[in-house]
Each structure stands twice: as C-alpha cells, then as structure tokens.
Design a protein around this motif. Structure first.
Motif, short mmCIF file in Angstrom:
data_model
loop_
_atom_site.label_atom_id
_atom_site.label_comp_id
_atom_site.label_asym_id
_atom_site.label_seq_id
_atom_site.Cartn_x
_atom_site.Cartn_y
_atom_site.Cartn_z
N THR A 221 0.81 -1.22 0.00
CA THR A 221 0.00 0.00 0.00
C THR A 221 0.84 1.26 0.00
O THR A 221 0.63 2.17 -0.81
CB THR A 221 -0.94 0.01 1.21
N GLN A 222 1.81 1.33 0.90
CA GLN A 222 2.63 2.52 1.03
C GLN A 222 3.41 2.81 -0.25
O GLN A 222 3.50 3.96 -0.70
CB GLN A 222 3.59 2.38 2.22
N TYR A 224 2.67 1.99 -3.36
CA TYR A 224 1.83 2.45 -4.45
C TYR A 224 1.24 3.83 -4.21
O TYR A 224 0.91 4.54 -5.15
CB TYR A 224 0.73 1.42 -4.72
N GLU A 225 1.12 4.22 -2.94
CA GLU A 225 0.65 5.56 -2.64
C GLU A 225 1.69 6.60 -3.04
O GLU A 225 1.35 7.71 -3.46
CB GLU A 225 0.36 5.69 -1.13
N ASN A 226 2.96 6.25 -2.95
CA ASN A 226 4.03 7.20 -3.22
C ASN A 226 4.57 7.13 -4.64
O ASN A 226 5.35 7.98 -5.04
CB ASN A 226 5.19 6.96 -2.24
N LYS A 227 4.18 6.10 -5.40
CA LYS A 227 4.73 5.91 -6.75
C LYS A 227 3.60 5.72 -7.75
O LYS A 227 3.21 4.59 -8.09
CB LYS A 227 5.68 4.70 -6.76
N ASP A 228 3.06 6.84 -8.23
CA ASP A 228 1.94 6.78 -9.17
C ASP A 228 2.31 6.07 -10.47
O ASP A 228 1.44 5.52 -11.14
CB ASP A 228 1.46 8.20 -9.49
N LYS A 231 1.05 2.51 -11.08
CA LYS A 231 -0.39 2.24 -11.18
C LYS A 231 -0.81 2.11 -12.64
O LYS A 231 -0.72 3.06 -13.41
CB LYS A 231 -1.17 3.36 -10.50
#
Length: 293
Positions: A221-222, A224-228, A231
C-alpha cells in the motif's frame, strides 16, 4: 519548438497460435485462451516501436498502451513499460468477453474518446484472428483518418498537424500524408521493437492494476501511494460509458465454426542432383503442373 504528442498504442495479448491443440476452442466457438500460452501480439510490438521513435523525437511526449482482455493481459502493459512506454490501461470486464472485431473496436473507441490521444498506433492484425479489421474500425467509429500497412513514420511537422508515412504494399511502396488525429496500423516489416531495458524492468516490475494489488499477499500500500507510475489503469464497461448490447458476444455477429492446426506434409519426395538433366526434368514438371508459366 516541437509540440509534445499524446500517443496510444493498441495492443493485444494473444494465444500463441504455433501451439494450437484439441482444447483450443470452446463449445461456443470462442478461443480457449487458458489452454494456450499468451504472448504479445507480434505486429503490435512493431507498432510500439514506431510510437517510441516518435516519443524519442519529441521531448515531453507520452506513450500509453491500451488493451482489452482478462487480468493477465496486464502483462503486455508491463512489457511495454519495460521497453519505453509510460503506462497503460486495461479494459477488463466480463461483458467484454467473446468480442469479435466489431465489439472490440467499439469498446476500444469508447476508451479512446476518454483518453483523447493525438495519434493511435496499432499492429496491422493479430495472429489469433488475422482480420486486420480492428484498427480501421476504430478509426471509423472515431471519425478520424487512418493510414494502414505503415512501415515507417517519415516525418511530423512541429505543431502535430500533418504526418508523413511510408506504406508497404503488395506491389511496392507509397508515401502518404495525413492530418492528426489519426489511426495508423503497422506492418510486421516495420522496425522491430527495442528490447526490454534492465533499468526500466527494475523500476516498473511492481506495476499493477488494482485487481492484481487486491490479490497480492504482501501489503504494498505505502509503495503504491508514493509511486503513481506503478499504477496501471483498469477500466470496466461503466468507466468507458459503453452500451452493453454492443459488447462481447451480444455485440459480435462473427461466429467461429472450428479451429484446427493444419500441418502440411509431402506425400512423396524426390531427390535431385545439380546435373542438367535433373534440373530440366524438374522445370518440365513445374511447367506441366502450371506451378511455373
């Protein structure tokens, strides 16, 4: 100064038709993709290379892959990212299943209306159907020009208004110009796609669609939140505002009767020498059978 381009490559994950077996077809006449190895459609790789060449020549340009299929089709988006693409979108929904070229081009055109690219590049045809229809049908549904059988993008003016393309036809080559936006379909005779780059593999190896993230055992989760850039887009029928009746089997007038693996075998063989008599005899047989002449 050259204006940046927004480029979309239409690609497909296809069954490897070199390994067609008895389980390759379902009872409803659709391809049993689970029974065959999945690969990146070859001519779509040629299309990707043309897109990347354009991107390299115009700073600020982007290349995104658009594909339709099950969740595993995200593999070819990652493959494209390893080679130089910036990302991609997977159209995946049970309502897309069993689509022929008409239904496929409709779904893709709905997604493209949402993306609004400057240029759409696709392989001439997919090896699982060999119809060469999806690219032209997409252009017709979008109401924009199309250039088929492209072998090379020769030039593009600085303001992205007119492109010059070399086409490879059965009896020669022609060079045409067309306005943007447009659809280009690329031959297998075009430049082969560049290989995966080790640094890009390391950077994008964890790129995932949302469904893949939900199925992972490890909590990323962490990250993917910081590395768009990790996605990958995942769109359903609702996301592209499509009509159910024009999708999947319901929107597909094409029905497949049978799929079989045909192997050509010689009934007899004849060994020849380089002697004039043998060559003359062979030529006489070929002319008599109208193979020559």
């Amino acid at each position: 100064m050259k204006k940046p381009l927004k480029i979309v490559v239409l690609a497909k994950q296809v069954p490897d038709t070199r390994n067609v077996g008895k389980d390759a077809m379902k009872a409803d006449g659709t391809v049993n993709r689970a029974a065959l190895p999945a690969i990146f459609n070859p001519e779509d790789l040629n299309a990707l290379e043309q897109a990347l060449i354009l991107k390299d020549s115009r700073p600020g340009s982007t290349v995104h892959l658009l594909t339709m299929g099950p969740h595993r089709a995200a593999d070819i988006i990652r493959d494209a990212m390893f080679r130089g693409a910036d990302g991609g979108v997977l159209l995946t929904d049970r309502k897309f299943a069993g689509a022929d070229t008409l239904a496929t081009s409709y779904a893709l055109s709905r997604a493209l209306l949402k993306i609004q690219p400057d240029i759409i590049i696709a392989g001439r045809q997919a090896i699982d159907g060999d119809t060469a229809q999806v690219g032209p049908q997409v252009a017709e549904k979008l109401g924009i020009p199309q250039v088929t059988y492209a072998e090379q993008i020769v030039s593009l003016d600085d303001q992205n208004t007119e492109i010059v393309i070399k086409r490879r036809l059965d009896h020669g080559v022609e060079v045409v110009s067309a306005p943007l936006p447009l659809v280009v379909t690329v031959n297998g005779s075009a430049e082969p796609c560049r290989p995966q780059h080790a640094k890009r593999v390391m950077k994008y190896k964890h790129a995932r669609i949302p469904t893949e993230l939900q199925e992972m055992d490890t909590d990323y989760t962490q990250m993917y939140e910081n590395k768009d850039y990790l996605k990958i887009g995942e769109w359903s029928v609702a996301d592209v505002d499509a009509e159910d009746g024009q999708l999947g089997l319901a929107g597909s007038p094409t029905k497949v009767k049978a799929i079989e693996n045909v192997v050509f075998q010689a009934k007899e063989a004849k060994r020849l020498t380089a002697a004039d008599a043998d060559i003359n005899e062979l030529m006489a047989e070929l002319i008599a059978s109208h193979t020559l002449g």
